[in-house]
Design a protein around this motif. Structure first.
Motif, mmCIF file in Angstrom:
data_model
loop_
_atom_site.group_PDB
_atom_site.id
_atom_site.type_symbol
_atom_site.label_atom_id
_atom_site.label_comp_id
_atom_site.label_asym_id
_atom_site.label_seq_id
_atom_site.Cartn_x
_atom_site.Cartn_y
_atom_site.Cartn_z
ATOM 1 N N MET A 1 0.821 -1.213 0.000
ATOM 2 C CA MET A 1 0.000 0.000 0.000
ATOM 3 C C MET A 1 0.855 1.262 0.000
ATOM 4 O O MET A 1 0.330 2.353 0.098
ATOM 5 C CB MET A 1 -0.952 0.013 1.211
ATOM 6 C CG MET A 1 -2.047 -1.046 1.146
ATOM 7 S SD MET A 1 -3.175 -0.842 -0.258
ATOM 8 C CE MET A 1 -2.523 -2.040 -1.416
ATOM 9 N N ASP A 2 2.159 1.105 -0.072
ATOM 10 C CA ASP A 2 3.049 2.261 -0.233
ATOM 11 C C ASP A 2 3.661 2.162 -1.623
ATOM 12 O O ASP A 2 4.480 1.285 -1.883
ATOM 13 C CB ASP A 2 4.142 2.227 0.843
ATOM 14 C CG ASP A 2 5.094 3.416 0.727
ATOM 15 O OD1 ASP A 2 5.090 4.093 -0.332
ATOM 16 O OD2 ASP A 2 5.843 3.657 1.687
ATOM 17 N N PRO A 3 3.261 3.049 -2.540
ATOM 18 C CA PRO A 3 3.761 2.952 -3.919
ATOM 19 C C PRO A 3 5.280 3.001 -3.991
ATOM 20 O O PRO A 3 5.885 2.418 -4.898
ATOM 21 C CB PRO A 3 3.138 4.170 -4.615
ATOM 22 C CG PRO A 3 2.087 4.682 -3.708
ATOM 23 C CD PRO A 3 2.371 4.191 -2.328
ATOM 24 N N ALA A 4 5.910 3.689 -3.032
ATOM 25 C CA ALA A 4 7.377 3.783 -3.059
ATOM 26 C C ALA A 4 8.022 2.434 -2.740
ATOM 27 O O ALA A 4 9.152 2.165 -3.146
ATOM 28 C CB ALA A 4 7.849 4.839 -2.058
ATOM 29 N N VAL A 5 7.325 1.596 -2.010
ATOM 30 C CA VAL A 5 7.834 0.264 -1.679
ATOM 31 C C VAL A 5 7.401 -0.751 -2.737
ATOM 32 O O VAL A 5 8.173 -1.622 -3.141
ATOM 33 C CB VAL A 5 7.338 -0.182 -0.277
ATOM 34 C CG1 VAL A 5 7.738 -1.624 0.015
ATOM 35 C CG2 VAL A 5 7.882 0.747 0.804
ATOM 36 N N GLY A 6 6.171 -0.605 -3.186
ATOM 37 C CA GLY A 6 5.661 -1.506 -4.211
ATOM 38 C C GLY A 6 5.306 -2.874 -3.667
ATOM 39 O O GLY A 6 5.321 -3.100 -2.459
ATOM 40 N N ASP A 7 4.983 -3.812 -4.581
ATOM 41 C CA ASP A 7 4.689 -5.190 -4.190
ATOM 42 C C ASP A 7 5.950 -6.003 -4.416
ATOM 43 O O ASP A 7 6.548 -5.950 -5.495
ATOM 44 C CB ASP A 7 3.563 -5.772 -5.061
ATOM 45 C CG ASP A 7 2.272 -4.981 -4.944
ATOM 46 O OD1 ASP A 7 2.152 -4.177 -4.002
ATOM 47 O OD2 ASP A 7 1.394 -5.166 -5.799
ATOM 48 N N LEU A 8 6.391 -6.736 -3.426
ATOM 49 C CA LEU A 8 7.631 -7.488 -3.580
ATOM 50 C C LEU A 8 7.592 -8.763 -2.761
ATOM 51 O O LEU A 8 6.773 -8.924 -1.855
ATOM 52 C CB LEU A 8 8.832 -6.631 -3.142
ATOM 53 C CG LEU A 8 8.797 -6.077 -1.719
ATOM 54 C CD1 LEU A 8 9.547 -6.999 -0.758
ATOM 55 C CD2 LEU A 8 9.420 -4.690 -1.681
ATOM 56 N N THR A 9 8.491 -9.682 -3.098
ATOM 57 C CA THR A 9 8.703 -10.873 -2.299
ATOM 58 C C THR A 9 9.892 -10.591 -1.409
ATOM 59 O O THR A 9 10.982 -10.293 -1.908
ATOM 60 C CB THR A 9 9.009 -12.087 -3.200
ATOM 61 O OG1 THR A 9 7.899 -12.265 -4.090
ATOM 62 C CG2 THR A 9 9.185 -13.340 -2.366
ATOM 63 N N GLY A 10 9.691 -10.640 -0.099
ATOM 64 C CA GLY A 10 10.803 -10.271 0.765
ATOM 65 C C GLY A 10 10.460 -10.344 2.226
ATOM 66 O O GLY A 10 9.547 -11.067 2.633
ATOM 67 N N ASP A 11 11.204 -9.588 3.014
ATOM 68 C CA ASP A 11 11.102 -9.635 4.468
ATOM 69 C C ASP A 11 10.697 -8.274 5.022
ATOM 70 O O ASP A 11 10.905 -7.239 4.383
ATOM 71 C CB ASP A 11 12.459 -10.013 5.084
ATOM 72 C CG ASP A 11 12.994 -11.329 4.529
ATOM 73 O OD1 ASP A 11 12.174 -12.241 4.321
ATOM 74 O OD2 ASP A 11 14.215 -11.419 4.299
ATOM 75 N N VAL A 12 10.151 -8.312 6.228
ATOM 76 C CA VAL A 12 9.837 -7.094 6.957
ATOM 77 C C VAL A 12 10.544 -7.192 8.302
ATOM 78 O O VAL A 12 10.383 -8.186 9.011
ATOM 79 C CB VAL A 12 8.319 -6.939 7.196
ATOM 80 C CG1 VAL A 12 8.017 -5.649 7.945
ATOM 81 C CG2 VAL A 12 7.549 -6.994 5.881
ATOM 82 N N LEU A 13 11.316 -6.184 8.644
ATOM 83 C CA LEU A 13 12.009 -6.181 9.939
ATOM 84 C C LEU A 13 11.326 -5.191 10.874
ATOM 85 O O LEU A 13 11.126 -4.020 10.528
ATOM 86 C CB LEU A 13 13.480 -5.798 9.755
ATOM 87 C CG LEU A 13 14.346 -5.843 11.030
ATOM 88 C CD1 LEU A 13 14.412 -7.247 11.624
ATOM 89 C CD2 LEU A 13 15.760 -5.331 10.732
ATOM 90 N N ILE A 14 10.955 -5.712 12.042
ATOM 91 C CA ILE A 14 10.259 -4.895 13.039
ATOM 92 C C ILE A 14 11.173 -4.719 14.240
ATOM 93 O O ILE A 14 11.753 -5.688 14.730
ATOM 94 C CB ILE A 14 8.962 -5.592 13.508
ATOM 95 C CG1 ILE A 14 8.038 -5.909 12.328
ATOM 96 C CG2 ILE A 14 8.241 -4.765 14.550
ATOM 97 C CD1 ILE A 14 6.867 -6.824 12.699
#
Ligand SMILES: [Zn+2]
Length: 451
Positions: A1-14
């Protein structure tokens, strides 16, 4: 939902509840992070519901066959007087867990049953205990709402300013964590302009967003246009959330757009109960991207997937019908699945004034994140993840839910909630409530003025 990030296959670090990195193959030092295996899942921001009366989950399904007008007469006149602080506690908790279970991580709780300070305290405690992110919409008493059912069909009682100030300072002073406060006011459709002016003045003094039902069936059908009235008095602003808006004119939508007013559409119950059609196409034409709410679990279910599907199907259907009436087959469709996913996430965040904190997976935002299974029978194969979320996902596929980095649902189960016990208490309380209110099998809502 952030166009700058886009849709991708990957990880999210919290880290400390905040999203600090998004990308393919993120590296962390061995043992320095808890790993959540999100392979075979779609990871998206939690849904944001801008208009839900959480406490009404206690009366789930009761209004399934009621019109909006029947709902008003029964809610305010028949059930309202019997709703106790305990009902507020149970109903709010039930509603919040129902929302969390289906992936709603933030909600505007339109809580219009503040009949005593105890009602309010119980609702706030239940919200806080649930772990949901919420704007508690202080909504006045049932007696205030009931005034709309008899002449002059507008509430004249001023809001309880002292109580609003107490709630604000007791629960929502600086650093209140997941909870913030708003005002759920009766507004110009349901109260006199004297009440409206006082409510808006108080809300703005206290820095509270204002949510109100406006421009829908059953309210002030002959007294409009009320958005024009607000506009003329200079009362419109970007701290306003207007719920429903079904019967507003294009000119009023433009006034809202110019002032930055948010619009909450609750497509399923609007289409069915007598609010009027969800005005999604009209809002978009005026330059307003709507957000989506469930409104009431007395009439519809609590999951945002159904709401998104209604938000997509209804405006498409209306446009198609207009085209077919001109003997033209529609070749393309209005709106997209991505549009309604945005309505249910980032646009909801904007309505709550939280677009810098939630609503998208963006570095620096709060980790309000949900994981949707792709190996569920309803989901495979995933050819277009956005279509899969909107059309095929359901609460059964919501595997994991984080609010501010805290897991509130894991492996398909709410964390730390004794659902069987809550269900038992809710069933008993609901039965006792209906008994006290005389709403027994075969009962029908009373005609206006007949109670
Ligand atoms: Zn509502």
């Amino acid at each position: 939902m952030d166009p700058a990030v886009g849709d991708l296959t990957g990880d999210v670090l919290i880290e400390d509840g905040t999203i600090v990195a998004i990308g393919p193959d993120l590296k962390v030092a061995d043992g320095s992070a808890d790993i959540v295996d999100a392979s075979r899942h779609i990871v998206i921001p939690g849904f944001v519901d801008s208009h839900r009366h959480l406490f009404q989950a206690l009366m789930r399904g009761l209004a399934a066959d009621w019109s909006l007008f029947q709902y008003f007469t029964t809610m305010f006149g028949v059930l309202g007087p019997h709703l106790s602080p305990e009902h507020m506690s149970l109903g709010t908790a039930l509603g919040a867990y129902d929302a969390l279970d289906s992936g709603v991580t933030a909600v505007f709780d339109y809580s219009h049953n503040q009949s005593t300070p105890d009602h309010t305290d119980e609702a706030v405690h239940a919200l806080r205990g649930s772990g949901i992110r919420a704007m508690f919409g202080y909504g006045g008493s049932m007696a205030e709402q009931l005034e709309i059912l008899s002449p002059p069909f507008k509430s004249t009682t001023p809001s309880n300013e002292a109580e609003i100030r107490r709630v604000r300072s007791q629960y929502f002073s600086a650093g209140s964590g997941l909870l913030t406060m708003g005002l759920a006011v009766r507004g110009p459709d349901s109260s006199t302009m004297d009440v409206v002016r006082a409510d808006f003045k108080l809300a703005r003094e206290l820095g509270l967003r204002i949510n109100t039902h406006i421009g829908m069936g059953a309210l002030d059908l002959n007294g409009r246009p009320n958005v024009t009235r607000l506009h003329k008095e200079g009362l419109l602003g970007d701290d306003l959330i207007f719920g429903h808006c079904n019967l507003l004119t294009d000119e009023e939508f433009r006034m809202m757009a110019d002032a930055g007013v948010s619009a909450s559409v609750t497509p399923e119950d609007e289409a069915a109960m007598g609010h009027g059609w969800p005005p999604i196409a009209e809002l978009l034409k005026a330059g307003i991207r709507p957000n989506i709410g469930i409104d009431t679990c007395m009439a519809v279910g609590g999951d945002p997937f159904t709401a998104m599907r209604f938000a997509l199907a209804v405006p498409r259907g209306l446009a198609n019908q207009r085209s077919l009436a001109d003997s033209v087959n529609p070749w393309t469709l209005d709106l997209s699945a991505r549009d309604v996913l945005e309505f249910a996430t980032i646009e909801g965040a904007r309505a709550l004034g939280l677009e810098r904190a939630i609503g998208s997976l963006t570095l620096g935002k709060q980790a309000d994140i949900i994981m949707i299974r792709t190996d569920h029978i309803s989901m495979s194969p995933v050819l277009d993840p956005v279509a899969s979320i909107v059309h095929h996902a359901s609460r059964q596929t919501v595997d994991t839910v984080f609010v501010g980095g805290e897991a509130v649902k894991r492996d398909g189960e709410l964390v730390g909630v004794n659902v069987a016990e809550l269900s038992r208490r809710a069933s008993a309380a609901a039965a006792e409530l209906l008994d006290a209110a005389g709403v027994l099998p075969g009962w029908a809502p009373p005609p206006p003025g007949g109670h």
